[in-house]
Write a protein that holds these residues in place. Sequence first.
Motif, PDB file in Angstrom:
ATOM      1  N   ARG A   4       0.870  -1.178   0.000  1.00 42.15           N
ATOM      2  CA  ARG A   4       0.000   0.000   0.000  1.00 42.15           C
ATOM      3  C   ARG A   4       0.905   1.225   0.000  1.00 42.15           C
ATOM      4  O   ARG A   4       1.709   1.418   0.904  1.00 42.15           O
ATOM      5  CB  ARG A   4      -0.908  -0.013   1.213  1.00 42.15           C
ATOM      6  N   LEU A   5       0.789   2.056  -1.024  1.00 39.26           N
ATOM      7  CA  LEU A   5       1.637   3.226  -1.201  1.00 39.26           C
ATOM      8  C   LEU A   5       0.757   4.420  -1.505  1.00 39.26           C
ATOM      9  O   LEU A   5      -0.012   4.418  -2.471  1.00 39.26           O
ATOM     10  CB  LEU A   5       2.625   2.981  -2.352  1.00 39.26           C
ATOM     11  N   ASP A   6       0.849   5.435  -0.671  1.00 41.46           N
ATOM     12  CA  ASP A   6       0.047   6.646  -0.841  1.00 41.46           C
ATOM     13  C   ASP A   6      -1.445   6.344  -0.969  1.00 41.46           C
ATOM     14  O   ASP A   6      -2.143   6.895  -1.813  1.00 41.46           O
ATOM     15  CB  ASP A   6       0.531   7.449  -2.051  1.00 41.46           C
ATOM     16  N   GLY A   7      -1.924   5.397  -0.150  1.00 40.44           N
ATOM     17  CA  GLY A   7      -3.343   5.102  -0.103  1.00 40.44           C
ATOM     18  C   GLY A   7      -3.875   4.179  -1.178  1.00 40.44           C
ATOM     19  O   GLY A   7      -5.081   3.981  -1.281  1.00 40.44           O
ATOM     20  N   ARG A   8      -2.998   3.590  -1.994  1.00 41.56           N
ATOM     21  CA  ARG A   8      -3.482   2.652  -3.013  1.00 41.56           C
ATOM     22  C   ARG A   8      -2.543   1.460  -3.089  1.00 41.56           C
ATOM     23  O   ARG A   8      -1.382   1.543  -2.708  1.00 41.56           O
ATOM     24  CB  ARG A   8      -3.595   3.329  -4.373  1.00 41.56           C
ATOM     25  N   TRP A   9      -3.055   0.355  -3.597  1.00 42.56           N
ATOM     26  CA  TRP A   9      -2.268  -0.871  -3.718  1.00 42.56           C
ATOM     27  C   TRP A   9      -1.452  -0.831  -5.001  1.00 42.56           C
ATOM     28  O   TRP A   9      -1.962  -0.493  -6.061  1.00 42.56           O
ATOM     29  CB  TRP A   9      -3.172  -2.100  -3.704  1.00 42.56           C
ATOM     30  N   VAL A  10      -0.179  -1.184  -4.879  1.00 44.45           N
ATOM     31  CA  VAL A  10       0.740  -1.231  -6.015  1.00 44.45           C
ATOM     32  C   VAL A  10       1.385  -2.611  -6.023  1.00 44.45           C
ATOM     33  O   VAL A  10       1.814  -3.110  -4.986  1.00 44.45           O
ATOM     34  CB  VAL A  10       1.841  -0.152  -5.891  1.00 44.45           C
ATOM     35  N   THR A  11       1.440  -3.240  -7.183  1.00 45.79           N
ATOM     36  CA  THR A  11       2.051  -4.553  -7.315  1.00 45.79           C
ATOM     37  C   THR A  11       3.467  -4.407  -7.836  1.00 45.79           C
ATOM     38  O   THR A  11       3.719  -3.690  -8.801  1.00 45.79           O
ATOM     39  CB  THR A  11       1.233  -5.437  -8.277  1.00 45.79           C
ATOM     40  N   GLY A  12       4.398  -5.078  -7.180  1.00 48.71           N
ATOM     41  CA  GLY A  12       5.792  -5.048  -7.582  1.00 48.71           C
ATOM     42  C   GLY A  12       6.416  -6.417  -7.411  1.00 48.71           C
ATOM     43  O   GLY A  12       5.737  -7.390  -7.103  1.00 48.71           O
ATOM     44  N   ILE A  13       7.715  -6.466  -7.617  1.00 38.26           N
ATOM     45  CA  ILE A  13       8.470  -7.705  -7.468  1.00 38.26           C
ATOM     46  C   ILE A  13       9.447  -7.505  -6.312  1.00 38.26           C
ATOM     47  O   ILE A  13      10.195  -6.526  -6.288  1.00 38.26           O
ATOM     48  CB  ILE A  13       9.226  -8.048  -8.759  1.00 38.26           C
ATOM     49  N   GLY A  14       9.428  -8.420  -5.356  1.00 37.52           N
ATOM     50  CA  GLY A  14      10.300  -8.304  -4.202  1.00 37.52           C
ATOM     51  C   GLY A  14      11.363  -9.384  -4.183  1.00 37.52           C
ATOM     52  O   GLY A  14      11.165 -10.478  -4.714  1.00 37.52           O
ATOM     53  N   HIS A  15      12.492  -9.047  -3.610  1.00 33.29           N
ATOM     54  CA  HIS A  15      13.534 -10.043  -3.389  1.00 33.29           C
ATOM     55  C   HIS A  15      14.320  -9.683  -2.132  1.00 33.29           C
ATOM     56  O   HIS A  15      14.337  -8.541  -1.706  1.00 33.29           O
ATOM     57  CB  HIS A  15      14.457 -10.195  -4.606  1.00 33.29           C
ATOM     58  N   VAL A  16      14.932 -10.707  -1.553  1.00 33.39           N
ATOM     59  CA  VAL A  16      15.712 -10.535  -0.333  1.00 33.39           C
ATOM     60  C   VAL A  16      17.162 -10.290  -0.712  1.00 33.39           C
ATOM     61  O   VAL A  16      17.712 -10.953  -1.589  1.00 33.39           O
ATOM     62  CB  VAL A  16      15.608 -11.784   0.571  1.00 33.39           C
ATOM     63  N   VAL A  17      17.782  -9.319  -0.032  1.00 33.78           N
ATOM     64  CA  VAL A  17      19.192  -9.005  -0.254  1.00 33.78           C
ATOM     65  C   VAL A  17      19.935  -9.362   1.029  1.00 33.78           C
ATOM     66  O   VAL A  17      19.690  -8.767   2.085  1.00 33.78           O
ATOM     67  CB  VAL A  17      19.379  -7.508  -0.601  1.00 33.78           C
ATOM     68  N   TYR A  18      20.834 -10.330   0.920  1.00 38.13           N
ATOM     69  CA  TYR A  18      21.530 -10.844   2.095  1.00 38.13           C
ATOM     70  C   TYR A  18      22.798 -10.047   2.410  1.00 38.13           C
ATOM     71  O   TYR A  18      23.411  -9.478   1.511  1.00 38.13           O
ATOM     72  CB  TYR A  18      21.850 -12.328   1.893  1.00 38.13           C
ATOM     73  N   PRO A  19      23.200 -10.025   3.691  1.00 36.88           N
ATOM     74  CA  PRO A  19      24.324  -9.204   4.129  1.00 36.88           C
ATOM     75  C   PRO A  19      25.656  -9.477   3.428  1.00 36.88           C
ATOM     76  O   PRO A  19      26.517  -8.631   3.422  1.00 36.88           O
ATOM     77  CB  PRO A  19      24.442  -9.519   5.622  1.00 36.88           C
ATOM     78  N   THR A  20      25.828 -10.615   2.842  1.00 36.69           N
ATOM     79  CA  THR A  20      27.114 -10.933   2.198  1.00 36.69           C
ATOM     80  C   THR A  20      27.193 -10.445   0.757  1.00 36.69           C
ATOM     81  O   THR A  20      28.210 -10.652   0.097  1.00 36.69           O
ATOM     82  CB  THR A  20      27.357 -12.450   2.231  1.00 36.69           C
ATOM     83  N   SER A  21      26.169  -9.786   0.256  1.00 36.67           N
ATOM     84  CA  SER A  21      26.144  -9.383  -1.150  1.00 36.67           C
ATOM     85  C   SER A  21      26.574  -7.935  -1.353  1.00 36.67           C
ATOM     86  O   SER A  21      26.476  -7.105  -0.449  1.00 36.67           O
ATOM     87  CB  SER A  21      24.743  -9.577  -1.733  1.00 36.67           C
ATOM     88  N   LEU A  22      27.028  -7.624  -2.563  1.00 39.00           N
ATOM     89  CA  LEU A  22      27.386  -6.253  -2.915  1.00 39.00           C
ATOM     90  C   LEU A  22      26.159  -5.352  -2.918  1.00 39.00           C
ATOM     91  O   LEU A  22      26.243  -4.168  -2.573  1.00 39.00           O
ATOM     92  CB  LEU A  22      28.071  -6.214  -4.286  1.00 39.00           C
TER      93      LEU A  22
END
Length: 72
Positions: A4-22
Amino acid sequence: MSIRLDGRWVTGIGHVVYPTSLEHEALSAYYQKDLVHCAVPIADPFVVIELPANTDGALATTAGGERPLAAG
């Protein structure tokens, strides 16, 4: 994923970024530089949500076009 962004639903792509990565180092540097009021735990992963280019919102974008939404 959907967020939910600025009062509306937005669809995106999520991924996890781990501490050992650049990518984690780059995101940590972003938070430490631009969001000085936020504590950045260096051992915790980040969740990055990539939103469509036409998404309007109040959050700032980084030079790479990503919109860091949350840490940890």
